[in-house]
Design a protein around this motif. Structure first.
Motif, PDB file in Angstrom:
ATOM      1  N   VAL A  59       0.840  -1.198   0.000  1.00 13.87           N
ATOM      2  CA  VAL A  59       0.000   0.000   0.000  1.00 13.87           C
ATOM      3  C   VAL A  59       0.879   1.254   0.000  1.00 13.87           C
ATOM      4  CG1 VAL A  59      -1.701   1.334   1.300  1.00 13.87           C
ATOM      5  CG2 VAL A  59      -1.955  -1.136   1.109  1.00 13.87           C
ATOM      6  N   ASP A  60       1.933   1.240   0.819  1.00 13.82           N
ATOM      7  CA  ASP A  60       2.849   2.376   0.855  1.00 13.82           C
ATOM      8  C   ASP A  60       3.443   2.649  -0.531  1.00 13.82           C
ATOM      9  OD1 ASP A  60       2.465   2.778   3.540  1.00 13.82           O
ATOM     10  OD2 ASP A  60       4.353   1.872   4.170  1.00 13.82           O
ATOM     11  N   ALA A  61       3.878   1.587  -1.188  1.00 16.57           N
ATOM     12  CA  ALA A  61       4.478   1.735  -2.519  1.00 16.57           C
ATOM     13  C   ALA A  61       3.455   2.293  -3.505  1.00 16.57           C
ATOM     14  CB  ALA A  61       5.000   0.386  -3.013  1.00 16.57           C
ATOM     15  N   TYR A  62       2.223   1.814  -3.408  1.00 13.10           N
ATOM     16  CA  TYR A  62       1.154   2.291  -4.287  1.00 13.10           C
ATOM     17  C   TYR A  62       0.866   3.770  -4.040  1.00 13.10           C
ATOM     18  CZ  TYR A  62      -3.689   2.938  -5.868  1.00 13.10           C
ATOM     19  OH  TYR A  62      -4.829   3.407  -6.446  1.00 13.10           O
ATOM     20  N   VAL A  63       0.775   4.162  -2.778  1.00  5.34           N
ATOM     21  CA  VAL A  63       0.503   5.564  -2.428  1.00  5.34           C
ATOM     22  C   VAL A  63       1.612   6.461  -2.962  1.00  5.34           C
ATOM     23  CG1 VAL A  63       0.308   7.200  -0.514  1.00  5.34           C
ATOM     24  CG2 VAL A  63      -0.930   5.033  -0.429  1.00  5.34           C
ATOM     25  N   MET A  64       2.869   6.057  -2.753  1.00  3.19           N
ATOM     26  CA  MET A  64       3.977   6.886  -3.213  1.00  3.19           C
ATOM     27  C   MET A  64       4.013   6.963  -4.737  1.00  3.19           C
ATOM     28  SD  MET A  64       5.464   8.599  -0.965  1.00  3.19           S
ATOM     29  CE  MET A  64       6.495   9.300  -2.248  1.00  3.19           C
ATOM     30  N   MET A 113       8.157   7.822   3.595  1.00  2.00           N
ATOM     31  CA  MET A 113       7.302   8.523   2.641  1.00  2.00           C
ATOM     32  C   MET A 113       7.471  10.024   2.777  1.00  2.00           C
ATOM     33  SD  MET A 113       3.947   6.078   3.019  1.00  2.00           S
ATOM     34  CE  MET A 113       2.998   6.810   1.697  1.00  2.00           C
ATOM     35  N   PHE A 114       7.585  10.509   4.022  1.00  5.11           N
ATOM     36  CA  PHE A 114       7.801  11.942   4.239  1.00  5.11           C
ATOM     37  C   PHE A 114       9.105  12.377   3.569  1.00  5.11           C
ATOM     38  CE2 PHE A 114       9.598  15.568   6.403  1.00  5.11           C
ATOM     39  CZ  PHE A 114       8.523  16.424   6.568  1.00  5.11           C
ATOM     40  N   ASP A 115      10.164  11.586   3.743  1.00  4.06           N
ATOM     41  CA  ASP A 115      11.455  11.923   3.141  1.00  4.06           C
ATOM     42  C   ASP A 115      11.339  12.038   1.625  1.00  4.06           C
ATOM     43  OD1 ASP A 115      12.429  11.782   5.694  1.00  4.06           O
ATOM     44  OD2 ASP A 115      13.541   9.916   5.407  1.00  4.06           O
ATOM     45  N   GLN A 116      10.607  11.114   1.018  1.00  7.81           N
ATOM     46  CA  GLN A 116      10.456  11.139  -0.436  1.00  7.81           C
ATOM     47  C   GLN A 116       9.633  12.340  -0.892  1.00  7.81           C
ATOM     48  OE1 GLN A 116       9.477   7.275  -2.244  1.00  7.81           O
ATOM     49  NE2 GLN A 116      10.081   6.292  -0.337  1.00  7.81           N
ATOM     50  N   MET A 117       8.580  12.667  -0.128  1.00  6.51           N
ATOM     51  CA  MET A 117       7.764  13.833  -0.468  1.00  6.51           C
ATOM     52  C   MET A 117       8.571  15.119  -0.301  1.00  6.51           C
ATOM     53  SD  MET A 117       4.181  12.622   1.278  1.00  6.51           S
ATOM     54  CE  MET A 117       3.285  14.111   0.843  1.00  6.51           C
ATOM     55  N   ALA A 118       9.382  15.184   0.757  1.00  9.21           N
ATOM     56  CA  ALA A 118      10.224  16.361   0.977  1.00  9.21           C
ATOM     57  C   ALA A 118      11.225  16.529  -0.157  1.00  9.21           C
ATOM     58  CB  ALA A 118      10.949  16.247   2.315  1.00  9.21           C
TER      59      ALA A 118
END
Length: 208
Positions: A59-64, A113-118
Motif C-alpha cells: 500500500v505504501d508503494a502504491y501511495v507513493m 514517505m515523508f522523506d520522499q515527499m520532501a
C-alpha cells in the motif's frame, strides 16, 4: 500469464487495506476485516501478500507511486501552462486520509514517505529559486522539508481545521476550499522582502 481475476483481486485487497489502514490504523485493521471488505478470503489475501506487514508495504508503494504521478503531472502542467487536465484531487483524497492516520499512529513507513515527499518538494523550490530576484537565505532542503510538513498539516489536523471552517476539509467541497486558499497563500507574499529583512536582522543579528 497472470489470471486477470487474480490481478483484480490483488487490486481490491490493496484498496481495501488502504481504506482500513486510513480508518482504524494499521494495528487495529485485521487480515479478516480487510479480506471481507475486499470480498475475498483471508487465505487469498495471504496468497497475494503473505502478511499484514507486507500488505502495508504494498500500500505504501502504491501511495507513493500515485503521489509521484500527481507530482509529475503538476510539474508538466506548470511547465506548459496547461492545468485544464491536471491532477484528479478526488482520486488523491484517500491518500490524504492514509497519510494522516500514519502520522497520527507514528508509522515507521510514513517516515520514509515523508522523506520522499520532501525530496520532491525540494526540487520544486530549487526550480522556483531560479526565477527569484532576491537571494534565498536558507537552503533548498530545509525549505522543502518545512513546506512538506506544512502541507501534511492539513490532513493531520483535518478535524480541527474542519471545525473552524465549518466543512469537512477532506470532502470534495472542503478540498476545493482548501486548495483555492492554498493557491492564494502561495501566490501572494504575506510580508514584503523589506519587512522580512528587518525581522531577520532583529531576530538573528549578524555577529560583529
Amino acid at each position: 500469464m497472470p489470471d486477470p481475476d487474480d490481478l483484480t483481486a490483488r487490486a481490491r485487497i490493496r484498496q481495501a487495506a488502504l481504506a482500513q489502514f486510513a480508518e482504524v490504523g494499521f494495528q487495529k485493521a485485521t487480515i479478516r476485516s480487510i479480506a471481507a471488505e475486499a470480498g475475498v478470503s483471508p487465505g487469498l489475501l495471504r496468497h497475494h501478500f503473505g502478511s499484514k506487514e507486507a500488505l502495508r508495504d504494498a500500500v505504501d508503494a502504491y501511495v507513493m507511486d500515485e503521489i509521484r504521478r500527481a507530482n509529475d503531472e503538476v510539474s508538466e502542467a506548470s511547465r506548459t501552462g496547461d492545468f485544464a487536465s491536471t491532477v484528479d484531487r478526488e482520486a488523491l483524497r484517500p491518500f490524504q486520509r492514509y497519510l494522516a492516520r500514519g502520522l497520527l499512529d507514528g508509522s515507521p513507513t510514513v517516515a520514509t514517505m515523508f522523506d520522499q515527499m520532501a525530496a520532491m518538494t525540494t526540487q520544486w523550490i530549487a526550480a522556483a529559486d531560479e526565477t527569484r530576484t532576491d537571494r534565498p537565505r536558507t537552503d533548498h532542503r530545509t525549505r522543502g522539508a518545512l513546506y512538506t510538513a506544512m502541507v501534511l498539516g492539513v490532513p493531520l489536523l483535518h478535524e480541527h481545521l474542519s471545525r473552524v471552517l465549518g466543512i469537512d476539509v477532506l470532502s470534495a467541497d472542503g478540498d476545493r476550499r482548501v486548495a483555492l486558499a492554498m493557491l492564494d497563500i502561495y501566490s501572494h507574499a504575506l510580508i514584503s522582502t523589506e519587512l522580512a529583512e528587518q525581522a531577520r536582522a532583529a531576530l538573528y543579528p549578524e555577529p560583529p
